[in-house]
Design a protein around this motif. Structure first.
Motif, mmCIF file in Angstrom:
data_model
loop_
_atom_site.group_PDB
_atom_site.id
_atom_site.type_symbol
_atom_site.label_atom_id
_atom_site.label_comp_id
_atom_site.label_asym_id
_atom_site.label_seq_id
_atom_site.Cartn_x
_atom_site.Cartn_y
_atom_site.Cartn_z
ATOM 1 N N LYS A 39 0.817 -1.220 0.000
ATOM 2 C CA LYS A 39 0.000 0.000 0.000
ATOM 3 C C LYS A 39 0.844 1.261 0.000
ATOM 4 O O LYS A 39 0.464 2.275 -0.562
ATOM 5 C CB LYS A 39 -0.946 0.015 1.198
ATOM 6 N N TRP A 40 2.009 1.210 0.635
ATOM 7 C CA TRP A 40 2.872 2.389 0.743
ATOM 8 C C TRP A 40 3.763 2.601 -0.478
ATOM 9 O O TRP A 40 4.472 3.609 -0.560
ATOM 10 C CB TRP A 40 3.726 2.312 2.006
ATOM 11 N N SER A 42 4.751 3.249 -4.563
ATOM 12 C CA SER A 42 4.228 4.054 -5.673
ATOM 13 C C SER A 42 5.072 3.808 -6.917
ATOM 14 O O SER A 42 6.205 3.337 -6.833
ATOM 15 C CB SER A 42 4.222 5.538 -5.316
ATOM 16 N N VAL A 50 0.585 5.872 -3.824
ATOM 17 C CA VAL A 50 0.389 5.221 -2.532
ATOM 18 C C VAL A 50 -1.109 5.081 -2.275
ATOM 19 O O VAL A 50 -1.888 5.969 -2.613
ATOM 20 C CB VAL A 50 1.047 6.073 -1.418
ATOM 21 N N PRO A 52 -3.879 5.364 0.277
ATOM 22 C CA PRO A 52 -4.024 5.936 1.622
ATOM 23 C C PRO A 52 -4.691 4.955 2.581
ATOM 24 O O PRO A 52 -5.564 4.195 2.185
ATOM 25 C CB PRO A 52 -4.906 7.166 1.406
ATOM 26 N N ASN A 53 -4.262 5.003 3.810
ATOM 27 C CA ASN A 53 -4.852 4.173 4.860
ATOM 28 C C ASN A 53 -6.095 4.888 5.352
ATOM 29 O O ASN A 53 -6.009 5.907 6.025
ATOM 30 C CB ASN A 53 -3.850 3.969 5.997
ATOM 31 N N GLU A 56 -6.269 5.613 9.149
ATOM 32 C CA GLU A 56 -5.471 6.746 9.590
ATOM 33 C C GLU A 56 -6.135 8.060 9.213
ATOM 34 O O GLU A 56 -6.140 9.005 9.981
ATOM 35 C CB GLU A 56 -4.062 6.682 8.987
#
Length: 64
Positions: A39-40, A42, A50, A52-53, A56
């Motif tokens: 997920k993090w 790119s 990325v 986004p969570n 969060e």
């Protein structure tokens, strides 16, 4: 595989910078079947970003 990872993989599979034999990106050198799931991560040429969570983001907005 998540829907986001599937979408990323589809983008990579149609990209001219993918070495399809090795499944490696010629720009970043990453093994794409693994990278599209992070997920993090790119794309170095900005074809995808990325993920986004959402948890969060929800917590940040409730703190304001």
């Amino acid at each position: 595989m998540s829907p986001e990872a599937r979408a990323r993989a589809a983008i990579c599979n149609s990209c001219e910078h993918l070495n399809k034999t090795l499944s490696v990106c010629k720009k970043c050198g990453c093994f794409m079947p693994a990278k599209v799931r992070l997920k993090w991560a790119s794309c170095p040429i900005k074809k995808w970003e990325v993920i986004p969570n959402t948890k969060e983001l929800t917590e940040e907005s409730s703190e304001k």
